[in-house]
Design a protein around this motif. Structure first.
Motif, PDB file in Angstrom:
ATOM      1  N   GLY A 106     -21.889  30.389  18.144  1.00 56.01           N
ATOM      2  CA  GLY A 106     -20.978  30.401  16.997  1.00 56.01           C
ATOM      3  C   GLY A 106     -19.585  29.957  17.385  1.00 56.01           C
ATOM      4  N   VAL A 107     -19.096  30.430  18.533  1.00 58.23           N
ATOM      5  CA  VAL A 107     -17.754  30.046  18.998  1.00 58.23           C
ATOM      6  C   VAL A 107     -17.702  28.553  19.275  1.00 58.23           C
ATOM      7  CG1 VAL A 107     -16.122  30.307  20.915  1.00 58.23           C
ATOM      8  CG2 VAL A 107     -17.125  32.321  19.856  1.00 58.23           C
ATOM      9  N   SER A 108     -18.718  28.022  19.944  1.00 60.15           N
ATOM     10  CA  SER A 108     -18.692  26.579  20.241  1.00 60.15           C
ATOM     11  C   SER A 108     -18.771  25.763  18.960  1.00 60.15           C
ATOM     12  CB  SER A 108     -19.838  26.210  21.184  1.00 60.15           C
ATOM     13  OG  SER A 108     -21.081  26.377  20.542  1.00 60.15           O
ATOM     14  N   LYS A 109     -19.525  26.217  17.995  1.00 60.58           N
ATOM     15  CA  LYS A 109     -19.628  25.519  16.709  1.00 60.58           C
ATOM     16  C   LYS A 109     -18.289  25.554  15.990  1.00 60.58           C
ATOM     17  CE  LYS A 109     -22.724  24.097  13.624  1.00 60.58           C
ATOM     18  NZ  LYS A 109     -23.492  22.928  13.737  1.00 60.58           N
ATOM     19  N   ARG A 112     -15.809  23.198  17.719  1.00 55.95           N
ATOM     20  CA  ARG A 112     -16.087  21.796  17.374  1.00 55.95           C
ATOM     21  C   ARG A 112     -15.591  21.469  15.974  1.00 55.95           C
ATOM     22  NH1 ARG A 112     -21.836  21.757  18.175  1.00 55.95           N
ATOM     23  NH2 ARG A 112     -21.868  22.865  20.121  1.00 55.95           N
ATOM     24  N   ALA A 113     -15.808  22.407  15.067  1.00 56.07           N
ATOM     25  CA  ALA A 113     -15.347  22.177  13.690  1.00 56.07           C
ATOM     26  C   ALA A 113     -13.820  22.141  13.638  1.00 56.07           C
ATOM     27  CB  ALA A 113     -15.888  23.266  12.777  1.00 56.07           C
ATOM     28  N   ARG A 114     -13.175  22.992  14.407  1.00 58.54           N
ATOM     29  CA  ARG A 114     -11.709  23.027  14.424  1.00 58.54           C
ATOM     30  C   ARG A 114     -11.143  21.751  15.040  1.00 58.54           C
ATOM     31  NH1 ARG A 114      -7.979  28.013  15.273  1.00 58.54           N
ATOM     32  NH2 ARG A 114      -6.029  26.936  15.636  1.00 58.54           N
ATOM     33  N   ARG A 115     -11.768  21.287  16.120  1.00 60.58           N
ATOM     34  CA  ARG A 115     -11.312  20.033  16.746  1.00 60.58           C
ATOM     35  C   ARG A 115     -11.495  18.863  15.792  1.00 60.58           C
ATOM     36  NH1 ARG A 115     -14.341  21.053  22.253  1.00 60.58           N
ATOM     37  NH2 ARG A 115     -12.938  22.587  23.143  1.00 60.58           N
ATOM     38  N   ALA A 116     -12.564  18.902  15.061  1.00 64.82           N
ATOM     39  CA  ALA A 116     -12.837  17.818  14.133  1.00 64.82           C
ATOM     40  C   ALA A 116     -11.772  17.786  13.046  1.00 64.82           C
ATOM     41  CB  ALA A 116     -14.213  17.992  13.507  1.00 64.82           C
ATOM     42  N   ALA A 124     -16.642  13.397  12.382  1.00 70.06           N
ATOM     43  CA  ALA A 124     -16.966  14.696  12.968  1.00 70.06           C
ATOM     44  C   ALA A 124     -16.942  15.763  11.885  1.00 70.06           C
ATOM     45  CB  ALA A 124     -15.988  15.041  14.083  1.00 70.06           C
ATOM     46  N   GLY A 125     -15.980  15.661  10.946  1.00 65.93           N
ATOM     47  CA  GLY A 125     -15.904  16.624   9.850  1.00 65.93           C
ATOM     48  C   GLY A 125     -17.133  16.545   8.967  1.00 65.93           C
ATOM     49  N   ARG A 126     -17.568  15.298   8.681  1.00 63.85           N
ATOM     50  CA  ARG A 126     -18.767  15.143   7.851  1.00 63.85           C
ATOM     51  C   ARG A 126     -19.996  15.702   8.567  1.00 63.85           C
ATOM     52  NH1 ARG A 126     -18.258   9.382   7.080  1.00 63.85           N
ATOM     53  NH2 ARG A 126     -16.085   9.355   6.557  1.00 63.85           N
ATOM     54  N   SER A 128     -19.997  18.062  10.705  1.00 64.75           N
ATOM     55  CA  SER A 128     -19.882  19.511  10.705  1.00 64.75           C
ATOM     56  C   SER A 128     -20.305  20.079   9.357  1.00 64.75           C
ATOM     57  CB  SER A 128     -18.453  19.908  11.039  1.00 64.75           C
ATOM     58  OG  SER A 128     -18.289  21.282  10.871  1.00 64.75           O
ATOM     59  N   ARG A 129     -19.881  19.413   8.255  1.00 63.84           N
ATOM     60  CA  ARG A 129     -20.252  19.900   6.931  1.00 63.84           C
ATOM     61  C   ARG A 129     -21.759  19.749   6.685  1.00 63.84           C
ATOM     62  NH1 ARG A 129     -16.050  16.769   3.620  1.00 63.84           N
ATOM     63  NH2 ARG A 129     -15.381  16.191   5.644  1.00 63.84           N
ATOM     64  N   ARG A 130     -22.331  18.655   7.166  1.00 67.39           N
ATOM     65  CA  ARG A 130     -23.777  18.468   7.004  1.00 67.39           C
ATOM     66  C   ARG A 130     -24.553  19.565   7.745  1.00 67.39           C
ATOM     67  NH1 ARG A 130     -24.393  12.253   8.436  1.00 67.39           N
ATOM     68  NH2 ARG A 130     -23.205  11.444   6.713  1.00 67.39           N
ATOM     69  N   ALA A 131     -24.082  19.922   8.909  1.00 70.04           N
ATOM     70  CA  ALA A 131     -24.762  20.940   9.686  1.00 70.04           C
ATOM     71  C   ALA A 131     -24.700  22.299   8.993  1.00 70.04           C
ATOM     72  CB  ALA A 131     -24.140  21.043  11.081  1.00 70.04           C
ATOM     73  N   ARG A 132     -23.575  22.556   8.269  1.00 72.79           N
ATOM     74  CA  ARG A 132     -23.444  23.824   7.550  1.00 72.79           C
ATOM     75  C   ARG A 132     -24.152  23.796   6.200  1.00 72.79           C
ATOM     76  NH1 ARG A 132     -17.273  24.548   7.397  1.00 72.79           N
ATOM     77  NH2 ARG A 132     -17.370  22.411   7.974  1.00 72.79           N
ATOM     78  N   GLY A 133     -24.549  22.648   5.747  1.00 71.08           N
ATOM     79  CA  GLY A 133     -25.247  22.555   4.459  1.00 71.08           C
ATOM     80  C   GLY A 133     -24.299  22.175   3.331  1.00 71.08           C
ATOM     81  N   GLY A 134     -23.114  21.685   3.636  1.00 67.38           N
ATOM     82  CA  GLY A 134     -22.140  21.282   2.603  1.00 67.38           C
ATOM     83  C   GLY A 134     -22.454  19.896   2.048  1.00 67.38           C
TER      84      GLY A 134
END
Length: 136
Positions: A106-109, A112-116, A124-126, A128-134
């Motif tokens: 969870g911390v690494s995820k 990564r989302a914060r860096r993005a 990277a943001g997209r 990250s959102r795809r991985a979360r289901g956004g």
């Protein structure tokens, strides 16, 4: 000699011939019975060493079975100990290790989302959102 005496002599001769013909198989049968008796006697005399060897073999087999019983008892004890050790390991370290792995994931995820977001990396943001289901 009258015909009755001749007939009696022929009948007596036939009876002697019949007795001789029946005596031959009876003599042969007697010899066969003698041979069978001798064979049975020899088999009886030779059976004692056979029974002694069979008894020795059974004693060795019983000794080996006792050893195998000891080995299986030890194996049963080892499996019980391994089972207890596994359950102890799972109870003491399994739960915390799973929680630590989930936390690090969870911390690494999150990092990564914060860096993005910081880096302005739109891809990277997209991702990250795809991985979360956004939305895409």
């Amino acid at each position: 000699m009258s015909p009755g005496q001749i007939a009696a002599l022929i009948a007596a001769g036939a009876f002697v011939l019949l007795v001789l013909l029946l005596a031959i198989p009876l003599v042969k049968l007697g010899r066969a019975l003698d041979e069978a008796t001798i064979a049975i006697r020899k088999a009886h005399e030779n059976s004692t060493p056979l029974f002694v060897e069979a008894n020795t073999t059974l004693n060795h087999v019983n000794t080996q079975l006792e050893r195998v019983d000891g080995i299986t008892a030890n194996a049963r004890a080892v499996t019980g100990n391994v089972s207890a050790l596994t359950s102890l390991f799972t109870a003491t370290l399994g739960g915390p290790l799973v929680k630590a792995a989930a936390l690090s994931y969870g911390v690494s995820k999150a990092l990564r989302a914060r860096r993005a977001k910081k880096g302005g990396d739109a891809d990277a943001g997209r991702r990250s959102r795809r991985a979360r289901g956004g939305r895409k």
